[in-house]
Design a protein around this motif. Structure first.
Motif, mmCIF file in Angstrom:
data_model
loop_
_atom_site.group_PDB
_atom_site.id
_atom_site.type_symbol
_atom_site.label_atom_id
_atom_site.label_comp_id
_atom_site.label_asym_id
_atom_site.label_seq_id
_atom_site.Cartn_x
_atom_site.Cartn_y
_atom_site.Cartn_z
ATOM 1 N N LEU A 236 0.876 -1.430 -0.134
ATOM 2 C CA LEU A 236 0.057 0.103 -0.058
ATOM 3 C C LEU A 236 1.027 1.291 0.130
ATOM 4 N N LYS A 237 1.933 1.301 0.652
ATOM 5 C CA LYS A 237 2.921 2.395 0.744
ATOM 6 C C LYS A 237 3.424 2.817 -0.505
ATOM 7 N N ILE A 238 3.765 1.503 -1.293
ATOM 8 C CA ILE A 238 4.351 1.596 -2.576
ATOM 9 C C ILE A 238 3.422 2.187 -3.749
ATOM 10 N N VAL A 239 2.112 1.746 -3.592
ATOM 11 C CA VAL A 239 1.058 1.889 -4.714
ATOM 12 C C VAL A 239 0.647 3.284 -4.262
ATOM 13 N N TYR A 240 0.426 3.496 -2.878
ATOM 14 C CA TYR A 240 -0.308 4.976 -2.439
ATOM 15 C C TYR A 240 0.695 5.782 -1.742
ATOM 16 N N PRO A 241 1.690 6.348 -2.229
ATOM 17 C CA PRO A 241 2.794 6.789 -1.396
ATOM 18 C C PRO A 241 2.548 8.062 -0.384
#
Length: 304
Positions: A141-146
């Motif tokens: 989630l952190k990578i896709v939604y920074p």
């Protein structure tokens, strides 16, 4: 990830079966038992990606499955590529690719450049949800939604991280807490799906039940603790080795309460402490979470 083969059982087998389902190589029940159908799915998947088709899930097979687990591909730009053409090829949206690649100039793509291409969903809702899977999901989630802000509030007795996620930058603050009680681990799935749904709506400028999510992001800060009791959750979902300290310690305590089924009925942390007792605003939070759980159910059905 552990090596899995025919006869293996447990949450990682459930994750394998769920992932093979996403990849269209498994269409049976997700039951955590590595039987003939699971082996057949693994073999067919291995053949499709050019691996040795032995039906054993080792590092190479896990790595090949990882895009379906993480919800994104690592893609190398080719001549003639645009974000629009890539979005069509991977059945995703241009906005999703733009948000996931904040340092990439989509008007000046460089051949050979590696980008993140989000696709599908990240949070699985068809398996036992362990602390390991939570960690994988949060990383994705952190990578896709920074724009998500992820930090830690504490470490559990068994050394598991207890994360908190912030969605939004507004002055109005709301706190959601899941899995205070171990046998209520399904609340972690709901809360993580809620977070993913909000993030996806924010990226694609969508409304959720007529609420403008970008407006919500600007005016509210949602603080989400998706798994307050990871040790207890791992015990209940049978993600703890029966010879480990955590399992034996919990079993020792549970012997004093023979009427409560073990481990499925376990609520406390691994040392037998009921964490809800130590939440000074637990009634407010619990009511808030009950209401939000109903809301998340509708979000999952309508958007997730």
């Amino acid at each position: 990830m552990n090596i899995l083969k025919q006869g293996s059982t447990g949450p990682e087998v459930e994750l394998l079966q769920s992932t093979l389902t996403k990849a269209n190589f498994f269409n049976s029940n997700i039951d955590g038992n590595f039987g003939n159908r699971t082996k057949e799915g693994v073999i067919n998947f291995q053949k499709s990606v050019g691996l040795n088709a032995d039906g054993i899930v080792g590092n190479q097979t896990w790595n090949a499955l990882m895009p379906y687990i993480q919800g994104y591909y690592l893609y190398n730009i080719k001549p003639g590529d645009t974000f629009y053409s890539i979005a069509l090829d991977f059945n995703t949206t241009v906005n999703s690719i733009i948000i996931a690649n904040p340092r990439t100039d989509y008007n000046n793509l460089q051949i050979g450049e590696t980008i993140i291409v989000p696709f599908g969903n990240i949070v699985p809702t068809d398996i036992s949800y362990t602390s390991n899977i939570l960690t994988i999901n949060l990383s994705s989630l952190k990578i896709v939604y920074p724009f998500l802000q992820i930090s830690s509030i504490a470490t559990s007795n068994l050394g598991n991280n207890i994360p908190v996620v912030r969605f939004g930058n507004g002055s109005n603050q709301v706190l959601y807490v899941a899995s205070t009680h171990a046998n209520e681990w399904i609340t972690s799935v709901l809360l993580m799906k809620f977070l993913e749904t909000l993030s996806k709506a924010y990226v694609n400028n969508l409304k959720v039940f007529n609420y403008d999510i970008r407006e919500l992001f600007d005016n509210v800060s949602l603080y989400i603790v998706p798994m307050l009791n990871p040790d207890g959750v791992d015990l209940v979902t049978e993600n703890l080795n029966k010879n480990s300290y955590g399992y034996t310690r919990a079993k020792q305590i549970s012997n004093n309460f023979p009427n409560i089924p073990f481990p499925k009925g376990w609520k406390a942390n691994i040392e037998g402490v009921d964490l809800k007792i130590y939440q000074p605003v637990c009634k407010v939070l619990y009511l808030s979470f009950v209401l939000s759980t109903i809301y998340m159910h509708y979000l999952t059905c309508n958007i997730g």
